[in-house]
Design an enzyme around this catalytic site. Structure first.
Site, short mmCIF file in Angstrom:
data_model
loop_
_atom_site.label_atom_id
_atom_site.label_comp_id
_atom_site.label_asym_id
_atom_site.label_seq_id
_atom_site.Cartn_x
_atom_site.Cartn_y
_atom_site.Cartn_z
N GLY A 13 0.80 -1.12 0.11
CA GLY A 13 0.05 -0.12 0.01
C GLY A 13 0.98 1.38 -0.09
O GLY A 13 0.37 2.39 0.67
N ALA A 14 1.98 1.25 -0.63
CA ALA A 14 2.93 2.32 -0.85
C ALA A 14 2.84 3.19 -1.80
O ALA A 14 3.79 4.08 -2.07
CB ALA A 14 4.31 1.53 -0.61
N ASP A 63 -2.10 -7.23 -5.59
CA ASP A 63 -3.27 -7.08 -4.43
C ASP A 63 -2.92 -8.07 -3.36
O ASP A 63 -2.75 -9.25 -3.68
CB ASP A 63 -4.38 -7.77 -5.25
CG ASP A 63 -5.69 -7.67 -4.33
OD1 ASP A 63 -5.56 -7.60 -3.20
OD2 ASP A 63 -6.74 -7.69 -4.75
N SER A 142 -4.41 0.25 14.42
CA SER A 142 -5.03 1.61 14.32
C SER A 142 -5.51 1.90 15.91
O SER A 142 -6.04 0.83 16.46
CB SER A 142 -6.06 1.51 13.28
OG SER A 142 -7.02 2.76 13.71
N TYR A 154 -13.31 -2.67 10.37
CA TYR A 154 -12.13 -2.05 10.32
C TYR A 154 -11.64 -2.29 11.73
O TYR A 154 -10.32 -2.84 11.90
CB TYR A 154 -12.17 -0.71 10.03
CG TYR A 154 -10.79 0.02 9.74
CD1 TYR A 154 -10.03 0.15 8.72
CD2 TYR A 154 -10.32 0.95 10.75
CE1 TYR A 154 -8.78 0.75 8.61
CE2 TYR A 154 -9.32 1.69 10.88
CZ TYR A 154 -8.53 1.57 9.70
OH TYR A 154 -7.20 2.23 9.49
N THR A 156 -12.29 -4.56 13.97
CA THR A 156 -12.21 -6.04 14.07
C THR A 156 -10.63 -6.23 13.56
O THR A 156 -9.98 -7.03 14.06
CB THR A 156 -13.16 -6.88 13.64
OG1 THR A 156 -14.49 -6.49 14.24
CG2 THR A 156 -13.06 -8.37 13.54
N ALA A 157 -10.57 -5.97 12.22
CA ALA A 157 -9.24 -6.12 11.47
C ALA A 157 -8.22 -5.62 12.17
O ALA A 157 -7.03 -6.36 12.34
CB ALA A 157 -9.41 -5.64 10.15
N LYS A 158 -7.99 -4.53 12.53
CA LYS A 158 -7.06 -3.84 13.14
C LYS A 158 -6.62 -4.60 14.67
O LYS A 158 -5.49 -4.61 14.77
CB LYS A 158 -7.19 -2.23 13.30
CG LYS A 158 -7.36 -1.45 12.11
CD LYS A 158 -5.98 -1.87 11.13
CE LYS A 158 -5.82 -0.94 9.95
NZ LYS A 158 -4.76 -1.26 9.22
#
Ligand code: NAD
Length: 254
Positions: A13-14, A63, A142, A154, A156-158
């Site tokens: 994601g750069a 991806d 995050s 989000y 939950t993922a973080k």
């Protein structure tokens, strides 16, 4: 070999925002960087900036949620620069919605990019690190990991990335590989600009709000996160593993 000099780093994601700042910082400190993103052209623009500043980098269109694409990107990077010692799991998306309106796609997309993406990149990169008995994995969590309205997926993922980080630290530590996470608060990027628009405000108002509310009296910038990532990515951070560093201007303090 001090710091990150001559290490090979993959930053996901750069092509913009926090990932671009991390890629630029690692390259400025001597690492050879794979700038991976869905947006290959924008990734190439980051590479051009790095190389014109005297650094080494290549753009990798992939991806992170697709194993074959991650494998191909890692093979290309390791083939170009020899090995892979630093991985920064940074790619991310938002699909915010209140729970009662959140669809399966909103849930699956966020899980696939943040969690499956970090799993696949770590799973594929660790082979190079374990073989070399040296590695640094940094994952982007995050402050939303503590829970945040409209972000059931989000947050939950973080939070999941914090669990992944601690498990990687336990499993890979004996092979010279550390794993740490950074939990940014409000950082000015395209992602927060989109959030501002969605909630009917502007990035300027968010910045002003942060400057009033936060102990440090300012909003965060991608470089603030790049500084933390550079620390974890460095050789000198070898006794630090399984940690989550909140880089949030003190937003969690009361
Ligand atoms: P951003 O939207 O500016 O950049 C994210 C990048 O990830 C984009 O270039 C995008 O193309 C790429 N990407 C998205 N899906 C991908 C995929 N499947 N494969 C490869 N690349 C993909 O976001 P940002 O603000 O720079 O955020 C970077 C990371 O930091 C994210 O993980 C985000 O959740 C996290 N974060 C950001 C903030 C903030 O305030 N900006 C706060 C906490 C955490």
């Amino acid at each position: 070999m001090p710091g990150v000099q001559d290490r090979v780093a993959l930053v996901t994601g750069a092509a913009q925002g926090i990932g671009a700042a991390i890629a630029q910082r690692l390259a400025a400190d001597g690492a050879k960087v794979g700038v991976l993103d869905l947006q290959q052209e924008a990734a190439q623009a980051v590479v051009d900036e790095i190389t014109s500043a005297g650094g080494s980098a290549i753009a990798l269109g992939a991806d992170v949620s697709q194993r074959e694409q991650v494998q191909a990107a890692v093979d290309t990077l390791a083939g170009e620069f020899g090995g892979l010692q630093i991985l920064v799991n940074n790619a991310g998306v938002l699909r915010d919605n209140l729970l009662f309106k959140m669809g399966d796609d909103d849930w699956d997309t966020v899980m696939n990019v943040h969690l499956k993406g970090a799993f696949l990149c770590s799973n594929i990169a660790q082979k190079h690190m374990v073989d070399a008995k040296y590695g640094r994995i940094v994952s982007m969590s995050s402050t939303s990991a503590r829970g945040n309205r409209g972000q059931a997926n989000y947050s939950t993922a973080k939070a999941g990335l914090q669990g992944l980080t601690k498990t990687l630290a336990i499993e890979l530590g004996p092979f010279g590989v550390t794993a740490n996470a950074i939990a940014p608060g409000f950082i000015e990027t395209a992602m927060t600009k989109a959030t501002a628009e969605r909630v009917g405000t502007t990035i300027e108002q968010m910045r002003e709000g942060a400057a009033k509310a936060l102990p440090v009296r300012r909003g965060g910038l991608p470089e603030d996160i790049a500084n933390a990532a550079r620390f974890f990515a460095g050789e000198e951070a070898g006794y630090v593993t399984g940690q989550v560093l909140y880089v949030d201007g003190g937003s969690g303090l009361h």
